[in-house]
Design a protein around this motif. Structure first.
Motif, PDB file in Angstrom:
ATOM      1  N   ALA A   1       0.857  -1.172   0.080  1.00 21.05           N
ATOM      2  CA  ALA A   1       0.142   0.213  -0.079  1.00 21.05           C
ATOM      3  C   ALA A   1       1.008   1.241  -0.109  1.00 21.05           C
ATOM      4  O   ALA A   1       2.163   1.232   0.477  1.00 21.05           O
ATOM      5  N   THR A   2       0.200   2.372  -0.373  1.00 23.76           N
ATOM      6  CA  THR A   2       0.876   3.558  -0.399  1.00 23.76           C
ATOM      7  C   THR A   2       0.531   4.251   0.846  1.00 23.76           C
ATOM      8  O   THR A   2      -0.141   3.739   1.449  1.00 23.76           O
ATOM      9  N   ALA A   3       1.175   5.453   1.007  1.00 29.46           N
ATOM     10  CA  ALA A   3       1.093   6.395   2.033  1.00 29.46           C
ATOM     11  C   ALA A   3      -0.435   6.798   2.136  1.00 29.46           C
ATOM     12  O   ALA A   3      -1.386   6.860   3.166  1.00 29.46           O
ATOM     13  N   ALA A   4      -0.788   7.117   0.855  1.00 32.01           N
ATOM     14  CA  ALA A   4      -2.301   7.600   0.666  1.00 32.01           C
ATOM     15  C   ALA A   4      -3.381   6.405   1.175  1.00 32.01           C
ATOM     16  O   ALA A   4      -4.319   6.929   1.510  1.00 32.01           O
TER      17      ALA A   4
ATOM     18  N   LEU B   1      -2.830   4.106   3.404  1.00 27.07           N
ATOM     19  CA  LEU B   1      -2.952   4.105   4.942  1.00 27.07           C
ATOM     20  C   LEU B   1      -3.772   5.313   5.585  1.00 27.07           C
ATOM     21  O   LEU B   1      -4.569   5.108   6.376  1.00 27.07           O
ATOM     22  N   GLN B   2      -3.586   6.340   4.933  1.00 28.08           N
ATOM     23  CA  GLN B   2      -4.270   7.699   5.429  1.00 28.08           C
ATOM     24  C   GLN B   2      -5.841   7.401   5.046  1.00 28.08           C
ATOM     25  O   GLN B   2      -6.740   7.710   6.025  1.00 28.08           O
ATOM     26  N   LYS B   3      -6.130   6.793   4.097  1.00 37.34           N
ATOM     27  CA  LYS B   3      -7.649   6.625   3.659  1.00 37.34           C
ATOM     28  C   LYS B   3      -8.061   5.322   4.725  1.00 37.34           C
ATOM     29  O   LYS B   3      -9.238   5.519   5.194  1.00 37.34           O
ATOM     30  N   TRP B   4      -7.430   4.536   4.998  1.00 35.42           N
ATOM     31  CA  TRP B   4      -8.032   3.351   5.900  1.00 35.42           C
ATOM     32  C   TRP B   4      -8.160   4.068   7.570  1.00 35.42           C
ATOM     33  O   TRP B   4      -9.510   3.764   7.922  1.00 35.42           O
ATOM     34  N   CYS B   5      -7.208   4.527   7.800  1.00 38.59           N
ATOM     35  CA  CYS B   5      -7.413   5.181   9.282  1.00 38.59           C
ATOM     36  C   CYS B   5      -8.112   6.718   9.399  1.00 38.59           C
ATOM     37  O   CYS B   5      -8.549   6.911  10.334  1.00 38.59           O
ATOM     38  N   GLY B   6      -7.973   7.703   8.440  1.00 36.37           N
ATOM     39  CA  GLY B   6      -8.456   8.694   8.544  1.00 36.37           C
ATOM     40  C   GLY B   6      -7.345  10.017   9.133  1.00 36.37           C
ATOM     41  O   GLY B   6      -7.823  10.909   8.877  1.00 36.37           O
ATOM     42  N   LEU B   7      -6.303   9.388   9.597  1.00 32.69           N
ATOM     43  CA  LEU B   7      -5.144  10.459   9.653  1.00 32.69           C
ATOM     44  C   LEU B   7      -4.501  10.965   8.619  1.00 32.69           C
ATOM     45  O   LEU B   7      -4.401  10.419   7.589  1.00 32.69           O
TER      46      LEU B   7
ATOM     47  N   LEU C   1     -13.042  -0.021   1.508  1.00 37.38           N
ATOM     48  CA  LEU C   1     -12.577   1.063   2.204  1.00 37.38           C
ATOM     49  C   LEU C   1     -11.470   1.496   2.594  1.00 37.38           C
ATOM     50  O   LEU C   1     -11.266   2.593   3.041  1.00 37.38           O
ATOM     51  N   SER C   2     -10.441   0.635   2.291  1.00 42.01           N
ATOM     52  CA  SER C   2      -8.971   0.912   2.939  1.00 42.01           C
ATOM     53  C   SER C   2      -8.169   1.451   2.076  1.00 42.01           C
ATOM     54  O   SER C   2      -7.081   1.192   2.404  1.00 42.01           O
ATOM     55  N   HIS C   3      -8.249   1.785   0.878  1.00 36.76           N
ATOM     56  CA  HIS C   3      -7.261   2.029   0.157  1.00 36.76           C
ATOM     57  C   HIS C   3      -7.815   3.379  -0.830  1.00 36.76           C
ATOM     58  O   HIS C   3      -8.917   3.470  -1.030  1.00 36.76           O
ATOM     59  N   ALA C   4      -6.792   4.532  -1.097  1.00 38.77           N
ATOM     60  CA  ALA C   4      -7.150   5.331  -1.803  1.00 38.77           C
ATOM     61  C   ALA C   4      -7.607   5.100  -3.145  1.00 38.77           C
ATOM     62  O   ALA C   4      -8.240   5.822  -3.964  1.00 38.77           O
ATOM     63  N   ASP C   5      -6.839   4.073  -3.802  1.00 41.05           N
ATOM     64  CA  ASP C   5      -7.072   3.651  -4.926  1.00 41.05           C
ATOM     65  C   ASP C   5      -7.576   2.177  -4.938  1.00 41.05           C
ATOM     66  O   ASP C   5      -6.940   1.220  -4.490  1.00 41.05           O
ATOM     67  N   ARG C   6      -8.955   2.125  -5.224  1.00 41.77           N
ATOM     68  CA  ARG C   6      -9.632   0.903  -4.792  1.00 41.77           C
ATOM     69  C   ARG C   6      -9.716  -0.189  -6.134  1.00 41.77           C
ATOM     70  O   ARG C   6     -10.364  -1.172  -6.143  1.00 41.77           O
TER      71      ARG C   6
END
Length: 359
Positions: free
Chosen positions: A210-213, A215-221, A274-279
């Motif tokens: 996964a990318t940093a984006a 990770l951020q999509k998954w958790c919201g941080l 729901l857990s990747h910026a690129d689904r």
């Protein structure tokens, strides 16, 4: 370079969706970092059913009643079912997500309010006994008559690590969403020193590469790129077809793109979607609107060859309606029917299975 098909196979392997075994439900909940539980009670139960061979509803019900797993607001500010240990660790890490929600959604209605005093009063009220938001908002408004009770209750939700107590979220029973604090319900304090590094590693174990984006999509941080860059010497790295850096655990499974992916029925709001910026590893952009509605619903989905190929519905009578986006090959239709029969029989039901054209 890793293509979307290989990325899809990797995440399916992490998600227990390539091969179902018989792991303990609590271990699966922990490995996945929790299951979306926004709609009660189906998503966590059906999410585990799709991943665990022989899973029965009583296994999860027992975990909920014994307080080994809890329902609480975490990733993206939404309700998740997580282990008690993860609740105590993840909530302090994800508190900024709740803080942001409080500012953006309720900021104007809470302007000038002493939030520390509000939080202290709300804690006393819900630890006295679990309370619904309607009840809690009314009690908080009794000493703040110029404030909106609903906004006060939602402020408490963001300020405090509230958990929903059973029978809310229990298969075949259900009840109002009554809340108390995690500390009171679990009997232990929040983790005083949770680690963002651990959060990132846990995410990669369940959703990588996964990318940093992502990770951020998954958790919201936000701003988690430096976290992954700091971990990079310990990680496997590659790039996707767009040249974005992918991070992963060195020993995590990365099956080849031609690895067979069995037909599966995913739960409503399944975090696989729901857990990747690129689904696009599992959901084609052309089908996103048929799965995710404008009012925030995420339909249960049919996976064929590792990607979303339709939706399905479990009716009140325990019937399963499968709606493929296009005609299925005979073998895939037979596999989808077998999966649907498995869902229809879940919990001792006697429902039927039928196929309909997708809307």
């Amino acid at each position: 370079m890793i293509g979307p098909r290989s990325l899809g196979r990797a995440v399916l392997a992490r998600q227990h969706l390539l091969d179902r075994s018989r792991p303990e439900p609590a271990a699966v909940v922990r490995h996945l970092g929790g299951l979306q539980a926004q709609a009660a009670p189906q998503p966590p139960y059906l999410g585990l059913l799709s991943r665990i061979d022989g899973f029965e509803p009583g296994q999860l019900t027992t975990l909920i009643e014994e307080r080994a797993v809890v329902r609480t607001a975490l990733q993206r500010g939404t309700i998740h079912l997580v282990t008690a240990e993860d609740c105590l660790t993840l909530r302090p890490l994800l508190q900024p997500v709740l803080d942001q929600a409080l500012r953006t959604t309720y900021g104007k209605r809470l302007a000038g309010l002493d939030l520390a005093a509000l939080g202290a009063e709300a804690r006393e009220l819900v630890e006295e006994r679990p309370r619904t938001f309607q009840e809690l908002g009314g009690l908080l408004a009794a000493t703040r008559p110029d404030r909106d009770p609903a906004a006060l209750a939602q402020a408490a939700r963001c300020l405090l690590p509230l958990v929903q107590v059973p029978p809310r979220g229990i298969w075949g029973r259900g009840g109002p969403a009554a809340h108390t604090t995690a500390e009171a319900w679990i009997g232990r304090p929040l983790d005083p020193a949770p680690s963002l590094d651990d959060l990132a590693l846990r995410y990669l174990a369940a959703f990588g590469p996964a990318t940093a984006a992502d990770l951020q999509k998954w958790c919201g941080l936000s701003r988690l790129g430096p976290v992954l860059k700091g971990l990079a010497p310990r990680l496997f790295t590659d790039r996707d077809e767009q040249g974005r850096v992918l991070y992963d655990l060195p020993d995590a499974p990365r099956p080849g793109p031609d690895t067979p992916a069995p037909v599966r029925l995913l739960a409503p709001f399944d975090n696989l979607l729901l857990s990747h910026a690129d689904r696009t590893r599992v959901l084609a952009d052309e089908h996103k609107g048929r799965v995710m509605t404008q009012n925030g619903l995420v339909h249960p989905t049919l996976l064929v060859d590792g990607v979303v190929a339709g939706t399905w519905q479990l009716t009140a009578g325990q019937d399963v309606v499968v709606r493929p986006f296009a005609p299925l090959r005979r073998a895939d239709r037979q596999a989808a029917e077998a999966e649907a029969q498995r869902v229809a029989a879940f919990g001792g039901g006697a429902g039927s299975v039928r196929f309909e054209d997708a809307q």
